[in-house]
Design a protein around this motif. Sequence first.
Motif, mmCIF file in Angstrom:
data_model
loop_
_atom_site.group_PDB
_atom_site.id
_atom_site.type_symbol
_atom_site.label_atom_id
_atom_site.label_comp_id
_atom_site.label_asym_id
_atom_site.label_seq_id
_atom_site.Cartn_x
_atom_site.Cartn_y
_atom_site.Cartn_z
ATOM 1 N N HIS A 154 -0.227 -4.844 2.582
ATOM 2 C CA HIS A 154 -1.329 -4.694 3.520
ATOM 3 C C HIS A 154 -1.747 -5.990 4.204
ATOM 4 C CE1 HIS A 154 -2.968 -0.593 1.916
ATOM 5 N NE2 HIS A 154 -1.729 -0.539 2.368
ATOM 6 N N ASP B 91 2.979 -8.922 7.924
ATOM 7 C CA ASP B 91 3.524 -8.226 9.089
ATOM 8 C C ASP B 91 5.032 -8.016 9.037
ATOM 9 O OD1 ASP B 91 1.032 -7.962 10.223
ATOM 10 O OD2 ASP B 91 1.219 -9.697 11.554
ATOM 11 N N ASN C 96 6.795 -4.553 9.364
ATOM 12 C CA ASN C 96 6.958 -3.909 10.670
ATOM 13 C C ASN C 96 8.420 -3.837 11.100
ATOM 14 O OD1 ASN C 96 4.184 -3.703 10.796
ATOM 15 N ND2 ASN C 96 3.919 -5.531 12.058
ATOM 16 N N ILE D 22 -1.899 -9.152 11.729
ATOM 17 C CA ILE D 22 -2.235 -7.890 12.389
ATOM 18 C C ILE D 22 -2.441 -6.789 11.354
ATOM 19 C CG2 ILE D 22 -1.329 -6.074 13.898
ATOM 20 C CD1 ILE D 22 -0.003 -8.261 15.542
ATOM 21 N N ARG D 23 -1.560 -6.748 10.355
ATOM 22 C CA ARG D 23 -1.666 -5.709 9.331
ATOM 23 C C ARG D 23 -2.946 -5.878 8.513
ATOM 24 N NH1 ARG D 23 0.682 -1.389 7.548
ATOM 25 N NH2 ARG D 23 1.071 -0.972 5.347
ATOM 26 N N GLN E 33 -5.717 -7.051 9.596
ATOM 27 C CA GLN E 33 -6.803 -6.578 10.460
ATOM 28 C C GLN E 33 -6.886 -5.064 10.448
ATOM 29 O OE1 GLN E 33 -6.456 -8.268 14.437
ATOM 30 N NE2 GLN E 33 -5.846 -10.241 13.589
ATOM 31 N N THR E 34 -5.731 -4.393 10.543
ATOM 32 C CA THR E 34 -5.751 -2.921 10.584
ATOM 33 C C THR E 34 -6.209 -2.343 9.249
ATOM 34 O OG1 THR E 34 -3.417 -2.756 9.932
ATOM 35 C CG2 THR E 34 -3.903 -2.858 12.288
ATOM 36 N N LYS E 35 -6.008 -3.089 8.159
ATOM 37 C CA LYS E 35 -6.435 -2.627 6.832
ATOM 38 C C LYS E 35 -7.821 -3.147 6.472
ATOM 39 C CE LYS E 35 -2.757 -0.286 5.999
ATOM 40 N NZ LYS E 35 -2.799 1.199 5.871
ATOM 41 N N HIS E 36 -8.470 -3.812 7.442
ATOM 42 C CA HIS E 36 -9.844 -4.317 7.288
ATOM 43 C C HIS E 36 -9.980 -5.264 6.099
ATOM 44 C CE1 HIS E 36 -10.827 -1.326 10.299
ATOM 45 N NE2 HIS E 36 -10.333 -0.368 9.522
ATOM 46 N N HIS F 154 5.982 -8.683 14.855
ATOM 47 C CA HIS F 154 5.604 -7.728 15.893
ATOM 48 C C HIS F 154 6.111 -8.161 17.255
ATOM 49 C CE1 HIS F 154 2.376 -10.674 16.470
ATOM 50 N NE2 HIS F 154 2.172 -10.140 17.658
#
Length: 275
Positions: free
Chosen positions: A20, A23, A26, A213-214, A216-219, A266
Amino acid sequence: YEEKWLLTVSTQKGCVHRCHFCDVGNLGFNGNLSQQEIEEQVRFLLEATPYVTHSKKAKIGFARMGEPAHNLENVLGAMKNLPIISQEMGRDYNWLPCFNSILPRKTIEGKTGFDVLDGIIELKEKDYNGYLHLQISCNSTDENKRRELFAGADVLALEEVVGYINQKNLHNRTVTLNFIVMKGVEINVDKLAEMGLTGDRYSVKLIPLNNTIRAQTKHLETLANYTNYEDLVNLGEEFNKIGVPTVVDAIAKCEEAGLCCGQLAHIFVNKSHGI
């Protein structure tokens, strides 16, 4: 001449796990690299740096892309051949191989996490006189949270890891437990002490979370940033109080340039799709 030199090579084409906070996942997983392919990376690095003819500590990590436990025999074979490679290329290096693993309970090759520990510790003690850096990714003392952070990967519990390593004969270098330190994620020093964590066998590394980025998406948020770095230092002092040496990493400026923990993945994916 380099007193200390740091290199890294990949062990897989992509990565099995999608942690989590990283990156690299990806890119997907496209198989293991052969021992020859891993060694070719080492030769390429040496060919590209002919000016480094001597090094008292050439630390080389087998981890930056892929989980080395899933490609154990090829990774161990390449590690064992490092002195042969450098000698053939006319270099005078004291190699320090680094094996960094989440220790999956079972690898894609059918080995157990305990098999992985057996293999790497045997290489450490017999081939490198103890001078091999074995680092285990932990990130939390809450086992449910650990598995969540590893995207559901079934890993050996820390109590199992510590109990197993405590049966082994180790010398010259301890085993490192690595924690990426995040807000709201438990790191309980007393729990680890009760498991048998001692300074004669272990050291601890504490690292601020890179803003991938990952993540961030997983907070996920780092515990320490530029304004409260002392919070990370204080956690390190808790480990020191129980006699366990601790390295507290600096906050990585490279994350702001998009260079940490697979942040370039990414970009590669987007370019491969013409984006």
